[in-house]
Every structure is written in C-alpha cells, then in structure tokens.
Write an enzyme that holds these catalytic residues in place. Structure first.
Site, mmCIF file in Angstrom:
data_model
loop_
_atom_site.group_PDB
_atom_site.id
_atom_site.type_symbol
_atom_site.label_atom_id
_atom_site.label_comp_id
_atom_site.label_asym_id
_atom_site.label_seq_id
_atom_site.Cartn_x
_atom_site.Cartn_y
_atom_site.Cartn_z
ATOM 1 N N CYS A 28 42.978 10.805 56.214
ATOM 2 C CA CYS A 28 41.674 10.238 55.871
ATOM 3 C C CYS A 28 41.934 9.065 54.933
ATOM 4 O O CYS A 28 43.083 8.842 54.506
ATOM 5 C CB CYS A 28 40.771 11.293 55.235
ATOM 6 S SG CYS A 28 41.572 12.221 53.930
ATOM 7 N N TYR A 45 39.626 -6.514 58.919
ATOM 8 C CA TYR A 45 38.228 -6.061 58.980
ATOM 9 C C TYR A 45 37.782 -5.740 57.562
ATOM 10 O O TYR A 45 38.607 -5.493 56.680
ATOM 11 C CB TYR A 45 38.077 -4.819 59.873
ATOM 12 C CG TYR A 45 38.833 -3.604 59.387
ATOM 13 C CD1 TYR A 45 38.260 -2.701 58.474
ATOM 14 C CD2 TYR A 45 40.132 -3.338 59.818
ATOM 15 C CE1 TYR A 45 38.955 -1.590 58.013
ATOM 16 C CE2 TYR A 45 40.834 -2.226 59.365
ATOM 17 C CZ TYR A 45 40.234 -1.356 58.465
ATOM 18 O OH TYR A 45 40.918 -0.273 58.008
ATOM 19 N N ASP A 246 40.368 11.500 59.970
ATOM 20 C CA ASP A 246 40.369 10.024 60.001
ATOM 21 C C ASP A 246 39.093 9.440 59.383
ATOM 22 O O ASP A 246 38.803 8.252 59.556
ATOM 23 C CB ASP A 246 40.584 9.471 61.405
ATOM 24 C CG ASP A 246 40.902 7.982 61.377
ATOM 25 O OD1 ASP A 246 41.533 7.531 60.408
ATOM 26 O OD2 ASP A 246 40.484 7.267 62.309
#
Ligand code: 0GY
Length: 296
Positions: A28, A45, A246
């Site tokens: 994560c 991003y 994730d």
C-alpha cells in the site's frame, strides 16, 4: 503529466472474508499530504492526497493488523511521507523506499531505524525514466548488509530482458503484482511460464499476488480472469507469496476498486486456511518483522 485518474474509494465495504489474526497488507502507499510532503518534480502523475490516517482507518476496517508501505513513483526518492507514516505506526508498519544509488550509509541507517526494510526498482516505463539495470547492482549489494531486500516492478513483456538481472540479485527479491502478466493469455503459456521458472529456479525470489484490479479485463467483484494466474503462483511457492490492497490505487482509470471486494478475492487465490495464513501472516511477518519469530 497525467492527472486524469480516480480518487480512492471513500466507503469500502466490510469484507465477507475474515482475514486471520495478525494479517499484513503488504503493498500500500501513502501520498502527501502535499503541503507537508510535496510530490516529486519528475513525477508522471499527481495523486490525490492519501495520508497515513486514512490508511490506518482502512487497515482497521478491513481487519488487518499491519502494513507494508511502498514508496510510489510520485514521491520520487523523497521518502519523508513514508518515514512519517512509519514513525506514526508504532511498529505496525514497515517500509520499502526508493533511493538514489548515491545515498550515504548514514541516510540508509536512518531509513532502517524508521522501519524501512527494502528498496524498490521500478521498471514500468509509464512511471519511471529508464534505468539500465546493471547500474542498480551496487546499491542492491549495499542494502544486503542491512538485511534489506529488493522489490521490483516490471511488465510481463519486459521479463525476458530483465530475467538475468533479477536472477543475479543476491538479496531476497519481491516481484510486484506477479510481474503484470497479460491475463487474456494462457496462465500456462510461455509468458507466465517464464515468471514461474524465475520463481522456481531462485529460492530468494518472492511474488506479490496482488492487484487484480489493474490486471483484470473481467473486473470486479470477482476479478475472475486473474484467479488462475494467482492460483498458479500461490500453489507453486506458498511460502514466498505476499498480498496487499495497493491502496490508494494510483493510476486507476477503469474503475476504483472497493477494498472490501479486494479482500474477498483472497480466498479464490488462497483457498485453504493454511495458504491464507502463509500469504497474510507468516510470510509477510517473517520478511518484515523477523525479530518477532513465528509466534502470534
Ligand atoms: C502500484 C502500481 C502503480 C504505481 C506505482 O510507483 C508507482 O507510482 O507503483 C501503477 O501505476 O501500476 O503498485 O501502486
């Protein structure tokens, strides 16, 4: 820079599958908050902030005990948000950092003290500028002395080129998201066979059977097309597999997964209580909290 992706699920369902006591979400991220921990100028991003408090809430909501937080590309080699989360976790989180190969021994020692136990090499072309793999060999030798491991992220189509490099690493190596296979192909075909060969021939190489939401064309809730791939890995190397949510799912555009549904995916890839315990408890705790031994 790509900003067109979704924010994480605001109200994930409570899973039907009750994870074993002591389970670890072993993949994560934390993002920002950007006013304290700005994103890297070279990022591909810009995520929405996903701070540590939200991760701890998700951990408790899903029934997990611990987290392994992996440095994502949007924070570059600035691991401050990761370290801040590790320090706040009171020993319930460990970290995987991204470092510049020129990092000093003193800086590595500080990361170790905070709870970092590995470094990540990201070979995904849309996320990171290309790095010749052989330039990473010296830093992988240096972190070996700390007892750390290497986490490596690549596309299935790039495995033929990376095979020798990955096999050459002397540390424990963890492959993210099953090396991103094309799940429209045969799970027993040549592409995925190559990953299985890598895993079987190298007992130091582990694999995360994570991220059905990224790999699947069939989609939620069951992510059925991913199941045979993950089952094959779990059945082949049950003592070297890890699983993670994730969260907060960077770069998801098709849908934003419900983390409760992701937890409900686990019994379809690890169908017995023994396999579930290895995947969620014994394997991650052995790798990230070895000092605790196996007793819970
Ligand atoms: C993941 C997957 C992704 C992103 C990153 O470092 C990252 O930015 O790993 C992805 O876009 O596939 O594991 O979070």
């Amino acid at each position: 820079m790509d900003d067109g992706w979704l924010e994480y699920h605001q109200s994930p369902s409570r899973p039907n599958f009750v994870v074993p006591q002591g389970s670890v979400d072993a993949h994560c991220h934390v993002f920002g908050p950007s006013d304290r921990f700005p994103y890297a100028p070279e990022r591909k991003y810009t995520p929405a902030d996903a701070p540590k408090e939200k991760l701890w809430q998700l951990r408790d909501h899903l029934g997990f005990d611990r987290n392994v937080i992996v440095q994502a590309s949007c924070h570059g080699t600035d691991n401050r948000a990761l370290v801040d989360a590790l320090e706040d976790s009171r020993g319930r989180a460990r970290g995987v950092a991204v470092v510049d190969p020129s990092i000093s021994d003193a800086e590595l020692a500080e990361l170790d003290h905070a709870g970092v136990r590995g470094i990540r090499f990201n070979f995904i072309k849309r996320l990171a500028d290309p790095t010749p793999p052989e330039t990473l060999t010296p830093i992988s030798s240096r972190i070996e002395r700390l007892g750390w491991h290497v986490v490596i992220y690549f596309e299935g189509t790039d495995l033929p080129d990376l095979y020798d490099f990955v096999s050459s690493l002397a540390t424990t190596v963890v492959i993210d998201h099953m090396g991103r296979p094309d799940v429209s192909r045969d799970p027993y075909g040549p592409e995925f066979d190559l990953l299985l060969r890598l895993l079987k021939e190298n007992e130091n190489i582990w694999c995360k059977v994570s991220c059905p939401e990224r790999l699947s064309a069939s989609g939620p809730p069951g992510y059925q097309d991913v199941v045979p791939f993950a089952r094959r890995v779990v059945d082949s190397i049950p003592e070297r597999v890890l699983w993670g949510t994730d969260w907060p799912h960077p770069n998801m555009k098709s849908h934003m997964p419900d983390d409760g549904q992701l937890v409900d995916f686990i019994p379809s890839i690890a169908p017995t209580a023994d396999l579930q315990r290895l995947l969620l408890v014994d394997n991650p705790r052995g790798l990230y909290w070895p000092e605790e031994g196996t007793s819970l």
